[in-house]
Enzyme design. Structure first.
Site, PDB file in Angstrom:
ATOM      1  N   GLU A 173       0.838  -1.213   0.000  1.00 20.89           N
ATOM      2  CA  GLU A 173       0.000   0.000   0.000  1.00 20.89           C
ATOM      3  C   GLU A 173       0.868   1.256   0.000  1.00 20.89           C
ATOM      4  OE1 GLU A 173      -3.231  -0.131   2.866  1.00 20.89           O
ATOM      5  OE2 GLU A 173      -4.084  -1.877   1.881  1.00 20.89           O
ATOM      6  N   GLU A 305      -5.111  -8.815  -0.041  1.00 21.29           N
ATOM      7  CA  GLU A 305      -5.890  -8.423   1.137  1.00 21.29           C
ATOM      8  C   GLU A 305      -7.333  -8.283   0.707  1.00 21.29           C
ATOM      9  OE1 GLU A 305      -4.440  -5.241   3.654  1.00 21.29           O
ATOM     10  OE2 GLU A 305      -2.359  -5.820   3.252  1.00 21.29           O
TER      11      GLU A 305
HETATM   12  O1  AHR Z   1      -5.211  -5.731   7.110  1.00 20.96           O
HETATM   13  C1  AHR Z   1      -5.110  -4.545   7.820  1.00 20.96           C
HETATM   14  C2  AHR Z   1      -4.436  -3.434   7.032  1.00 20.96           C
HETATM   15  O2  AHR Z   1      -5.238  -3.090   5.946  1.00 20.96           O
HETATM   16  C3  AHR Z   1      -3.116  -3.779   6.395  1.00 20.96           C
HETATM   17  O3  AHR Z   1      -2.052  -3.622   7.272  1.00 20.96           O
HETATM   18  C4  AHR Z   1      -3.022  -2.761   5.291  1.00 20.96           C
HETATM   19  O4  AHR Z   1      -2.253  -3.225   4.217  1.00 20.96           O
HETATM   20  C5  AHR Z   1      -4.466  -2.505   4.925  1.00 20.96           C
HETATM   21  O5  AHR Z   1      -4.752  -1.145   4.863  1.00 20.96           O
END
Ligand code: AHR
Length: 501
Positions: A173, A305
């Site tokens: 990110e 994610e």
């Molecule tokens: O999964 C929680 C957080 O969500 C992670 O650390 C990040 O990559 C995303 O914003």
């Protein structure tokens, strides 16, 4: 009556097992307590890993595990997590609750965990606050077998053989917590950092994952690909990458008020599922941009994610992201996994966030107790899709369900052909109210047997430490073989899997 047509002869692609992957971050009680309790814990463990949790996870055939973050990855300095535990540097976990991270779970412990789980390894490197040298030395430490300072250090720390790193992420990110970069700036860093992620094991090259967009940010995807595919020396055909990540969380409310995980109504149910189905559009939109650069679909879209993100359970640390998990999460998992299967020509990996005790987990723990969530059971029911061939399928007559602004298809499916010739059908009924009779029709095959299981309950049903098996997968007997397929009625709010031979 809905009809589910299956053309078992029409191959639609390979379902990469990594689509059923998981994500574990140094966040709340995911690593510490959830997976790792240390060798001296009274909780039964093997080399510090909780035996109960590892055993439950092994039953899911976990294909790959991503670590150490998340946002944590861009603050993680791997050298702090090696060597004698008492000498390891402590740090503040600034992203997640400001707690002290003692680094007792580091590189050696991660590989031990993956060895116990029997899964592939996905390490996420630090671009936001780390150097090229640091990243390059980590790769040397993990994977080099010859004479070198990092390989010697690994041996000194007790590991003679190198490990295998299957995937390596260059930052996380980086449009946000990983450095607030512009796409062009990140892409140039990507080009540079990935150069030093060396393939020391020629027979097992590391697959490199470039940091992709946040949800619908197509501008990020465009600019990153444009920069990575630019050919200053005319020598870059592949964009220097094997995968491009995509992060998308289903937030039932908004980021300020996400909504309760276990107390919600019909409208929340449908809004959540409506948002979960948006995953398909995201894959198509980012996939269309990728197609311009990579028409042969060599580069995987890596949804590393995904999952539901609700308000934390009342009374828990807001930085720990601990939430309950209901039938709503089960349906979100079911439709998301069906979507990934159906786009397996582009989606090569997906990692649910997160494995234990954080966000949409498959397992929750409390002290020495653990429970399997409804999401766990969906992964169990779907696990034979891993490594199978997707086949063509379509629904008709299933209608829609929902409330005014949030109508969804009542049913949603995916179908695969296993190596042993059996057909696995996974079907979700998104309606909270209505059961649906289904006539499943194969094109040529005359079915001889069907083995079915079901996960069903009311919308808010979930497991607690007092009642850990309230929601669980059960044998589904109300299925009738016909000449051409199977007939059954799928109850409201349920997920069904059928193995047909
Ligand atoms: O999964 C929680 C957080 O969500 C992670 O650390 C990040 O990559 C995303 O914003």
């Amino acid at each position: 009556m809905a009809k589910l047509y299956i053309n078992e002869k029409k191959d639609m692609g390979y379902i990469n097992p990594e689509i059923y992957g998981h994500f574990s971050e140094h966040l709340g009680r995911c690593i510490y307590e959830g997976l790792f309790v240390g060798e001296n814990s009274e909780i039964p463990n093997k080399n510090g890993m909780r035996t109960d949790v590892v055993e439950a996870l092994k039953a899911l055939s976990i294909p790959v595990l991503r670590w150490p973050g998340g946002c944590f990855a861009d603050e993680y300095h791997w050298m702090d997590g090696i060597g004698p535990k008492e000498d390891r540097k402590k740090m503040v976990n600034t992203h997640w609750g400001g707690v002290t991270e003692d680094n007792s779970f580091g590189t050696h412990e991660f590989f031990e965990l993956c060895e116990q789980l029997g899964c592939k390894t996905y390490i996420n490197g630090n671009v936001g606050s780390g150097t090229v040298k640091e990243m390059s030395e980590w790769v040397e430490y993990m994977t080099f077998d010859g004479v070198s300072p990092m390989a010697e250090l690994r041996r000194k720390n007790g590991r003679k053989e190198p490990w295998k790193v299957d995937y390596f992420g260059i930052g996380n990110e980086n449009w946000g917590c990983g450095g607030n970069m512009t796409p062009e700036y990140y892409a140039n860093l990507y080009r540079r950092y990935q150069t030093y992620v060396r393939h020391y094991q020629k027979a097992a090259p590391i697959r490199k994952i470039c940091g992709g967009p946040n949800s619908g940010d197509v501008n990020w995807t465009r600019k990153v690909l444009e920069t990575c595919f630019a050919e200053p020396g005319g020598k870059n055909a592949g964009g220097f990458m094997d995968g491009l990540s995509l992060h998308y969380y289903v937030v039932a409310g908004n980021w300020e008020h996400k909504g309760s995980a276990a107390e919600f109504g019909r409208e929340d149910w449908y809004r959540t599922l409506h948002k979960a189905l948006y995953m398909e559009e995201l894959i198509q939109r980012h996939g269309a941009i990728l197609d311009q650069y990579d028409p042969d679909r060599r580069i995987g879209l890596i949804v590393d994610e995904w999952g539901d993100w609700f308000d934390v359970e009342i009374g828990t640390n807001p930085g720990f992201l601990y939430q309950q998990n209901t039938m709503r999460d089960a349906l979100v998992a079911a439709v998301s996994l069906n979507i990934f299967n159906r786009h397996c020509d582009r989606v090569k990996m997906a990692c649910i966030a997160q494995m234990v005790n954080v966000l949409q987990s498959v397992i929750l723990t409390e002290g020495e107790k653990m429970l399997k969530t409804p999401t766990y059971h969906v992964f169990h029911m779907y696990k034979k899709h891993q490594g199978a061939r997707l086949v063509e399928s379509s629904l008709s007559g299933e209608g829609t369900a929902g409330v005014e602004d949030y109508r969804v298809p009542a049913l949603q499916e995916s179908v695969s052909l296993q190596a042993d010739g059996s057909i696995l059908v996974t079907l979700a009924n998104l309606s909270a109210e209505d059961a649906c009779p289904v006539e499943l029709l194969l094109t040529e095959r005359k079915p001889e047997t069907v083995k079915a299981s079901i996960l069903t309950n009311e919308m808010q049903a979930h497991n607690t430490f007092e009642e850990p098996d309230k929601v669980r997968e059960e044998a589904f007997h109300d299925v009738a073989l016909t000449d051409r397929g199977v007939n059954f009625t799928i109850p409201a709010c349920s997920v069904v899997s059928l193995e047909i031979r």
